[in-house]
Design an enzyme around this catalytic site. Structure first.
Site, short mmCIF file in Angstrom:
data_model
loop_
_atom_site.label_atom_id
_atom_site.label_comp_id
_atom_site.label_asym_id
_atom_site.label_seq_id
_atom_site.Cartn_x
_atom_site.Cartn_y
_atom_site.Cartn_z
N ARG A 52 0.84 -1.27 -0.02
CA ARG A 52 0.16 0.03 0.02
C ARG A 52 0.96 1.34 0.06
NH1 ARG A 52 -1.71 3.05 4.26
NH2 ARG A 52 -0.94 1.34 5.71
N ASN A 96 4.52 2.17 -3.39
CA ASN A 96 4.29 2.92 -4.90
C ASN A 96 2.99 3.19 -4.93
OD1 ASN A 96 4.40 3.74 -7.22
ND2 ASN A 96 5.15 2.02 -8.36
N LYS A 102 -14.36 -6.90 0.48
CA LYS A 102 -12.93 -6.41 0.53
C LYS A 102 -12.05 -7.54 0.10
CE LYS A 102 -13.59 -2.84 3.98
NZ LYS A 102 -12.98 -2.12 5.19
N SER A 160 -2.37 -6.82 -10.81
CA SER A 160 -1.04 -6.54 -10.50
C SER A 160 0.12 -7.50 -10.81
CB SER A 160 -0.85 -6.07 -9.02
OG SER A 160 0.54 -5.53 -8.92
N HIS A 165 2.77 -7.20 -14.03
CA HIS A 165 4.29 -7.42 -13.66
C HIS A 165 4.85 -8.54 -14.51
CE1 HIS A 165 3.59 -4.70 -10.36
NE2 HIS A 165 4.87 -4.32 -10.26
#
Length: 463
Positions: A332, A335, A359, A370, A374
């Site tokens: 968190r 970046n 959540k 992500s 990546h």
């Protein structure tokens, strides 16, 4: 007739329950921009002792430079200044400007395409059946554009055989621009959809000038207005430019001094599991340096340099991630440029709309997206598929991020050890695979040769 009467109240009750459930779900806060310096700049200004840390890194750079020069001269009788690594990594850099211009041209076309969609849509009758069709056509076109961008860049990087540093610039810039256009469309489309033509409300769409500013601003979250500084501090521009150049040489020295000597024979001779394990442990400190340098050059120096040139006010690109004791806080705070985008356009949308109130699903989706992006970037930077980072993201970072760990000094020490060990292991694995493929190339390689890691199939490991 009685059957119809009985159904009607129950259906209305269900609708009321759904509406009540929507109201209960808390609307998450949005990103607020304000004028503030980056955290390291604040700490250096408030406490002169913090500046010593930067001085230590500068001294280490000088020491590493002298060590590399002496080592190269004593072993090979030549002065090695790290320029060979830089020249090799940035070979074929002349392809970057035309690719970059093309990518930006496509993004600008997206801006004008969005305006065409918006202008025609707001002039359609309020209950026109063609609205859904019009929206669907453009939504599918946008999704096709995303997929096509990823596919075209992967082909371009592969066909041109761009080396690591050059392909890094192309892949990262393409990903950055796609995140930019998604942020712009997602934010602006909501205003268009909620616009009521016959009311006193006025629809303010971004001007082309503001859109161009957003493309280059050091943020991935679109906003109609950003706080701006009054002037450019040219001394800061000079300082950050010097740091960028210094970090590039820092990387070159680390690769030249530690990575190449240990792993250059991968694929040319057999290694035992013990040897490979020792090399991975030897790269413990090097992996940590790679992580810290990547953070400083990409998230601090480069963002501050661009922000200063554009007089962009909000420099909160990261928080004090170094005090983290768990992966949730680390991801968190490490970046916030990318983190704010993931929060605003993935986490927030999933939590509020797609899977309301969950959540866990929102968090897992953030990690999955992500990890995929990546892995795509690393795949075409190195020129092969080796999903080590993907597994680390999904099964290590993703799972450990749900643990609630007390903020104790000993836990922070353990966290730093795990972070350094993980970075060293990943650096070693990707370097091993790269040297194997460079030393023992395959002619007429197939898709399976691209996808299957050769570290485990080339018989260079003695079990």
């Amino acid at each position: 007739m009685g059957e119809v009467i009985n159904r009607h109240p129950s259906s209305s009750i269900e609708e009321e329950k759904k509406a009540r459930r929507r109201k209960i779900i808390k609307q998450l806060p949005i990103k607020k921009f304000e004028i503030r310096d980056s955290l390291i700049a604040q700490l250096c200004e408030q406490n002169p002792h913090i500046r010593v840390v930067k001085h230590i890194f500068a001294a280490a750079l000088i020491g590493l430079f002298i060590n590399t020069v002496i080592h190269g001269f004593s072993e090979r009788g030549e002065l090695n200044l790290g320029l060979n690594v830089i020249a090799t990594g940035l070979a074929k850099f002349h392809w970057v400007p035309p690719i970059w211009i093309t990518l930006n041209g496509c993004i600008i076309l997206c801006y004008f395409g969005f305006n065409v969609w918006a202008r025609i849509r707001i002039n359609m009758p309020l209950k026109s059946p063609n609205k859904k069709l019009w929206d669907s056509i453009w939504l599918l076109s946008l999704a096709a554009y995303y997929i096509l961008q990823f596919r075209v860049i992967s082909v371009v990087v592969t066909v041109l055989k761009l080396p690591i540093a050059t392909s890094s610039v192309v892949c990262l810039e393409q990903t950055r621009l796609l995140m930019k256009i998604h942020a712009f469309v997602r934010t602006s489309a909501e205003k268009v959809i909620n616009f009521k033509p016959h009311s006193d409300q006025k629809l303010n769409l971004a001007s082309f000038k503001h859109f161009l500013y957003f493309l280059f601003a050091p943020t991935l979250v679109y906003c109609d207005e950003y706080p701006r500084r009054k002037s450019i501090r040219w001394n800061l521009v000079f300082e950050k430019t010097l740091e960028l150049v210094g970090v590039i040489f820092y990387y070159a020295f680390l690769v030249e001094r530690f990575i190449i000597p240990n792993l250059k024979d991968m694929g040319l001779r057999s290694y035992t599991i013990r040897e490979l394990g020792m090399m991975a442990f030897d790269n413990f400190a090097v992996g940590l340096m790679f992580l810290l340098l990547a953070f400083y050059v990409v998230i601090d120096a480069a963002q501050n340099l661009v922000g200063e040139l554009l007089r962009f006010g909000d420099r909160q690109f990261y928080l004090d991630w170094w005090t983290a004791t768990n992966y949730s806080d680390y991801f968190r705070m490490w970046n916030m440029v990318v983190g704010d985008w993931l929060y605003t356009y993935i986490y927030k949308d999933f939590y509020e709309s797609i899977v309301p109130g969950s959540k866990t699903v929102a968090k897992l989706t953030v990690f999955l997206i992500s990890a995929i992006v990546h892995e795509w970037v690393l795949t075409y930077i190195f020129g092969f598929f080796f999903p080590a980072l993907f597994l680390a993201f999904c099964f290590v970072g993703g799972c450990l991020s749900f643990l609630r760990i007390p903020k104790l000094d000993i836990v922070n020490i353990i966290f730093w050890y795990m972070l350094a060990f993980g970075c060293g292991l990943l650096s070693s694995l990707y370097a091993m695979e790269w040297f194997i493929r460079a030393n023992v190339p395959i002619e007429n390689a197939t898709l399976s040769d691209f996808l299957v890691p050769r570290l485990f199939t080339c018989d260079c490991i003695v079990y």
